[in-house]
Write an enzyme that holds these catalytic residues in place. Structure first.
Site, mmCIF file in Angstrom:
data_model
loop_
_atom_site.group_PDB
_atom_site.id
_atom_site.type_symbol
_atom_site.label_atom_id
_atom_site.label_comp_id
_atom_site.label_asym_id
_atom_site.label_seq_id
_atom_site.Cartn_x
_atom_site.Cartn_y
_atom_site.Cartn_z
ATOM 1 N N CYS A 268 -0.710 -5.187 7.043
ATOM 2 C CA CYS A 268 -0.358 -3.971 7.782
ATOM 3 C C CYS A 268 0.476 -4.301 9.013
ATOM 4 C CB CYS A 268 -1.623 -3.237 8.228
ATOM 5 S SG CYS A 268 -2.848 -3.061 6.933
ATOM 6 N N CYS B 113 0.806 -1.227 0.000
ATOM 7 C CA CYS B 113 0.000 0.000 0.000
ATOM 8 C C CYS B 113 0.835 1.273 0.000
ATOM 9 C CB CYS B 113 -0.888 0.028 1.228
ATOM 10 S SG CYS B 113 0.120 -0.030 2.729
HETATM 11 FE FE1 FES Z 1 -1.080 0.222 4.401
HETATM 12 FE FE2 FES Z 1 -2.463 -0.857 6.270
HETATM 13 S S1 FES Z 1 -3.208 -0.261 4.326
HETATM 14 S S2 FES Z 1 -0.349 -0.512 6.262
#
Ligand code: FES
Length: 151
Positions: free
Chosen positions: A102, A33
């Site tokens: 995450c 992400c």
């Molecule tokens: Fe990036 Fe959780 S969406 S660390």
């Protein structure tokens, strides 16, 4: 969807901030992400005396960062290197499967910060540090640049 513990650590994150003259600083990014976590360590006699973090990321990243600092404070370097993202997730009573990636940030950030600590100590080769810390070659920490506060 989120446990009470995740919500608690997200809304009231522990140990947010920086440590001046930190003995080790680790910064890692999540390739999934693009979120970033930076961890600061104060180490004395092989014990993590103080630990703080800044995370530019989602609620799950902030909650895992927060709970991991609580788990690591007062621990030896060896114990810290054994921390797994599963233990971090368990300490939060779980995360939704889609947010599990995450939780990896915290485990990687502490490894990166300990590698930085060893580099500053200067008594180990880069090869030894990579092996002990279980990090990928070429992973270093960033001491400059901006990471936003978790809250
Ligand atoms: Fe990036 Fe959780 S969406 S660390």
């Amino acid at each position: 969807m989120y446990s009470d513990k995740v919500i608690d650590h997200y809304t009231n994150p522990r140990n947010v901030g920086e440590i001046e003259n930190a003995d080790g600083i680790g910064e890692v990014g999540n390739p999934v992400c693009g979120d970033i976590m930076r961890m600061y360590l104060k180490i004395k006699d092989g014990i993590i005396e103080d630990i703080k973090f800044k995370t530019f990321g989602c609620g799950a990243a902030i909650a895992t960062s927060s709970v991991s600092t609580e788990m690591l404070k007062g621990k030896t370097i060896e114990q810290a290197l054994k921390l797994t993202n599963k233990e971090v997730v368990d300490a939060l009573d779980g995360l939704p499967p889609v947010k599990l990636h995450c939780s990896v940030l915290a485990e990687e950030a502490v490894r990166s910060a300990i590698a930085d600590y060893y580099r500053k100590q200067g008594d180990k080769t880069e090869e030894e540090i990579i092996k002990i810390c279980g990090i990928k070659e070429g992973v270093s920490c960033a001491h400059e640049g901006e990471v936003n506060e978790a809250d």
